[in-house]
Design an enzyme around this catalytic site. Structure first.
Site, PDB file in Angstrom:
ATOM      1  N   ARG A   1       0.692  -1.105  -0.086  1.00 14.08           N
ATOM      2  CA  ARG A   1      -0.060  -0.091  -0.024  1.00 14.08           C
ATOM      3  C   ARG A   1       0.889   1.328   0.066  1.00 14.08           C
ATOM      4  O   ARG A   1       1.989   1.267   0.383  1.00 14.08           O
ATOM      5  CB  ARG A   1      -0.867   0.038   1.084  1.00 14.08           C
ATOM      6  CG  ARG A   1      -0.317  -0.235   2.481  1.00 14.08           C
ATOM      7  CD  ARG A   1      -1.369  -0.331   3.599  1.00 14.08           C
ATOM      8  NE  ARG A   1      -0.997  -1.034   4.942  1.00 14.08           N
ATOM      9  CZ  ARG A   1      -1.748  -1.944   5.477  1.00 14.08           C
ATOM     10  NH1 ARG A   1      -2.884  -1.747   5.408  1.00 14.08           N
ATOM     11  NH2 ARG A   1      -1.045  -2.473   6.643  1.00 14.08           N
TER      12      ARG A   1
ATOM     13  N   GLU B   1      -3.655   5.908   3.807  1.00 19.36           N
ATOM     14  CA  GLU B   1      -3.053   5.071   2.861  1.00 19.36           C
ATOM     15  C   GLU B   1      -4.199   4.654   1.541  1.00 19.36           C
ATOM     16  O   GLU B   1      -5.227   4.844   1.827  1.00 19.36           O
ATOM     17  CB  GLU B   1      -2.942   3.684   3.741  1.00 19.36           C
ATOM     18  CG  GLU B   1      -1.854   3.658   4.646  1.00 19.36           C
ATOM     19  CD  GLU B   1      -1.936   2.507   5.617  1.00 19.36           C
ATOM     20  OE1 GLU B   1      -0.756   2.146   6.329  1.00 19.36           O
ATOM     21  OE2 GLU B   1      -2.742   1.766   5.794  1.00 19.36           O
TER      22      GLU B   1
ATOM     23  N   LYS C   1      -8.856   0.794  -1.806  1.00 17.85           N
ATOM     24  CA  LYS C   1      -9.320   1.117  -0.452  1.00 17.85           C
ATOM     25  C   LYS C   1      -8.412   2.516   0.117  1.00 17.85           C
ATOM     26  O   LYS C   1      -7.119   2.502   0.075  1.00 17.85           O
ATOM     27  CB  LYS C   1      -9.237   0.254   0.686  1.00 17.85           C
ATOM     28  CG  LYS C   1      -9.706   0.683   1.910  1.00 17.85           C
ATOM     29  CD  LYS C   1      -9.993  -0.443   3.049  1.00 17.85           C
ATOM     30  CE  LYS C   1      -8.607  -0.793   3.724  1.00 17.85           C
ATOM     31  NZ  LYS C   1      -8.907  -1.819   4.683  1.00 17.85           N
TER      32      LYS C   1
ATOM     33  N   ALA D   1     -12.036  -0.867  18.815  1.00 19.01           N
ATOM     34  CA  ALA D   1     -13.307  -0.925  17.833  1.00 19.01           C
ATOM     35  C   ALA D   1     -13.070  -2.280  17.116  1.00 19.01           C
ATOM     36  O   ALA D   1     -14.245  -2.762  16.670  1.00 19.01           O
ATOM     37  CB  ALA D   1     -12.774   0.314  16.770  1.00 19.01           C
ATOM     38  N   GLN D   2     -12.028  -2.967  16.891  1.00 14.85           N
ATOM     39  CA  GLN D   2     -11.968  -4.148  15.947  1.00 14.85           C
ATOM     40  C   GLN D   2     -12.450  -5.421  16.804  1.00 14.85           C
ATOM     41  O   GLN D   2     -12.452  -6.303  16.533  1.00 14.85           O
ATOM     42  CB  GLN D   2     -10.446  -4.351  15.605  1.00 14.85           C
ATOM     43  CG  GLN D   2     -10.213  -5.513  15.074  1.00 14.85           C
ATOM     44  CD  GLN D   2     -10.764  -5.808  13.708  1.00 14.85           C
ATOM     45  OE1 GLN D   2     -11.115  -6.918  13.045  1.00 14.85           O
ATOM     46  NE2 GLN D   2     -11.241  -4.877  12.989  1.00 14.85           N
TER      47      GLN D   2
ATOM     48  N   THR E   1      -3.957  -3.422  19.446  1.00 17.86           N
ATOM     49  CA  THR E   1      -3.617  -2.137  20.022  1.00 17.86           C
ATOM     50  C   THR E   1      -3.594  -1.256  19.094  1.00 17.86           C
ATOM     51  O   THR E   1      -3.296  -1.616  17.927  1.00 17.86           O
ATOM     52  CB  THR E   1      -2.667  -2.421  21.100  1.00 17.86           C
ATOM     53  OG1 THR E   1      -1.549  -2.786  20.503  1.00 17.86           O
ATOM     54  CG2 THR E   1      -2.707  -3.197  22.189  1.00 17.86           C
TER      55      THR E   1
ATOM     56  N   ASP F   1       1.005  -2.724  12.483  1.00 17.94           N
ATOM     57  CA  ASP F   1       0.521  -2.543  10.981  1.00 17.94           C
ATOM     58  C   ASP F   1       1.129  -1.416  10.236  1.00 17.94           C
ATOM     59  O   ASP F   1       0.526  -0.915   9.335  1.00 17.94           O
ATOM     60  CB  ASP F   1      -1.213  -2.680  10.945  1.00 17.94           C
ATOM     61  CG  ASP F   1      -1.638  -1.494  11.655  1.00 17.94           C
ATOM     62  OD1 ASP F   1      -1.073  -0.755  12.474  1.00 17.94           O
ATOM     63  OD2 ASP F   1      -2.958  -1.453  11.730  1.00 17.94           O
TER      64      ASP F   1
ATOM     65  N   LYS G   1       5.513   0.601  14.541  1.00 21.37           N
ATOM     66  CA  LYS G   1       4.509   0.114  15.555  1.00 21.37           C
ATOM     67  C   LYS G   1       4.645  -1.728  15.529  1.00 21.37           C
ATOM     68  O   LYS G   1       4.394  -2.285  14.545  1.00 21.37           O
ATOM     69  CB  LYS G   1       3.193   0.444  14.917  1.00 21.37           C
ATOM     70  CG  LYS G   1       1.868  -0.013  15.827  1.00 21.37           C
ATOM     71  CD  LYS G   1       0.644   0.721  15.523  1.00 21.37           C
ATOM     72  CE  LYS G   1      -0.473   0.248  16.487  1.00 21.37           C
ATOM     73  NZ  LYS G   1      -1.154  -1.114  16.580  1.00 21.37           N
TER      74      LYS G   1
ATOM     75  N   SER H   1      -0.324 -10.407  11.029  1.00 22.40           N
ATOM     76  CA  SER H   1      -1.189  -9.546  10.037  1.00 22.40           C
ATOM     77  C   SER H   1      -1.145  -8.108  10.079  1.00 22.40           C
ATOM     78  O   SER H   1      -1.268  -7.238  11.069  1.00 22.40           O
ATOM     79  CB  SER H   1      -2.610 -10.079  10.664  1.00 22.40           C
ATOM     80  OG  SER H   1      -3.610  -9.188   9.814  1.00 22.40           O
TER      81      SER H   1
END
Length: 358
Positions: A55, A66, A79, A149-150, A211, A237, A241, A302
């Protein structure tokens, strides 16, 4: 699922956030997760068909924006997605996204859709797909570190697709955990609220870290590892981080989506460039081994890859058409004469075939 519809080519199907939520609720969250999982598996199985790239990211002091493009010979998708951890202080989501699915043959945009909800679902579906491939089949207890949120999406995906029955949850923000517990009331999951990451991880078959703070953290450390554990590392991700201690990666078999992207953004960014990883599509296709014995520690590093969004958009497009939902928008001019773009500004003149006189 097809690349064309009977709509006017100048009209694009539009799924707003409320429309997508309505569509998901009508179809059912478990069924939507299964459908997205199946679409992702189908598309990973034809990995070589896709024109792939990492990306494109624009970083700032407060976050990242992104673009994630991908295409095969039939469909193109992209996206737009951000990641701004401070957004909640402003009443905004940390992650916001939208995307497009287009016909490769003509470039016509077929679908314009929200992707904030859809991204959460596809990320959870991908995590569950990886766990079905890599975790021990008898896994029933998951530690969920990070209850933002996830988190509910991950919990439900692992419940309905993997068979998890017990969640051991921890977040430094107690309000986030309270929100998770309230949202999952009646889900059938046994939820154990823990006081630390170490407590949550103890006895877990699967550990999911998700997180939000964009720091090089070591949330999972070597002493927390147990034989046979599967770690689903979702939060690391972007550059700078991480969530997993380097020794955790050294002691595990590590699986990724798209190596060139994960080496820059994932937990393996802290490892040498020749650190061995296996791409998940190779395991799904039987070209490489996944879990080879019950005591093996596996990690799915991931970061989210554009192919998963392609699959999710493809699924949502077909579902919306099947359910007769969504509206149409005119993203491109509807021209009487496709060679006369200026005529779109003067439609009466163009229709009459008149010539403007000064």
């Amino acid at each position: 699922m097809t690349s064309s519809t009977t709509m006017n080519p100048a009209h694009t199907l539009f799924l707003s956030a409320p429309a997508a939520a309505d569509l998901i609720n009508r179809h059912g969250i478990p069924q939507t997760l299964r459908g997205m999982r199946d679409a992702i598996v189908q598309d990973f199985a034809r990995w070589a068909d896709f024109d792939k790239s990492a990306r494109v990211a624009n970083h700032s002091a407060d976050g990242v924006i992104e673009l994630m493009p991908i295409a095969d010979d039939t469909l193109y998708s992209f996206k737009y997605v951000n990641g701004h951890p401070k957004n909640t202080r402003l009443g905004l989501s940390t992650v916001m996204a939208f995307g497009v699915l287009a016909d490769v043959a003509t470039g016509t945009p077929l679908l314009l859709s929200e992707l904030t909800l859809t991204t959460a679902l596809r990320t959870a579906a991908t995590s569950a797909m990886a766990a079905q491939t890599l975790a021990r089949p008898d896994s029933r207890v998951m530690a969920l570190i990070g209850n933002g949120a996830q988190s509910e999406f991950q919990a439900l995906a692992f419940q309905h697709l993997v068979g998890i029955t017990t969640l051991r949850v921890f977040d430094v923000d107690r309000d986030a955990t309270a929100k998770l517990v309230a949202n999952l009331a009646g889900s059938g999951l046994e939820i154990v609220v823990c006081e630390s990451t170490a407590e949550a991880v103890r006895g877990a078959d699967i550990v999911t870290t998700i997180t939000a703070d964009k720091t090089n953290a070591t949330i999972i450390t070597p002493e927390m590892l147990e034989p046979g554990m599967h770690i689903n590392g979702v939060g690391g991700d972007c550059p700078g981080k991480t969530e997993l201690h380097a020794e955790v990666l050294q002691r595990a078999s590590v699986f990724v989506e798209y190596t060139p992207q994960t080496r820059v953004e994932g937990d393996i960014q802290q490892m040498p460039a020749d650190f061995a990883v296996t791409e998940l599509h190779d395991v799904l296709a039987g070209r490489q081994s996944g879990r080879t014995h019950a005591e093996q520690i596996t990690v799915f590093d991931s970061v989210g890859f554009a192919l998963e969004d392609y699959s999710a958009l493809r699924f949502m497009h077909a579902l919306a058409i099947d359910q007769g939902m969504g509206t149409t928008v005119s993203l491109i001019p509807d021209l009487m004469d496709p060679k006369n773009l200026f005529g779109a500004l003067r439609p009466q003149v163009a229709a009459a075939g008149l010539r403007l006189v000064a």
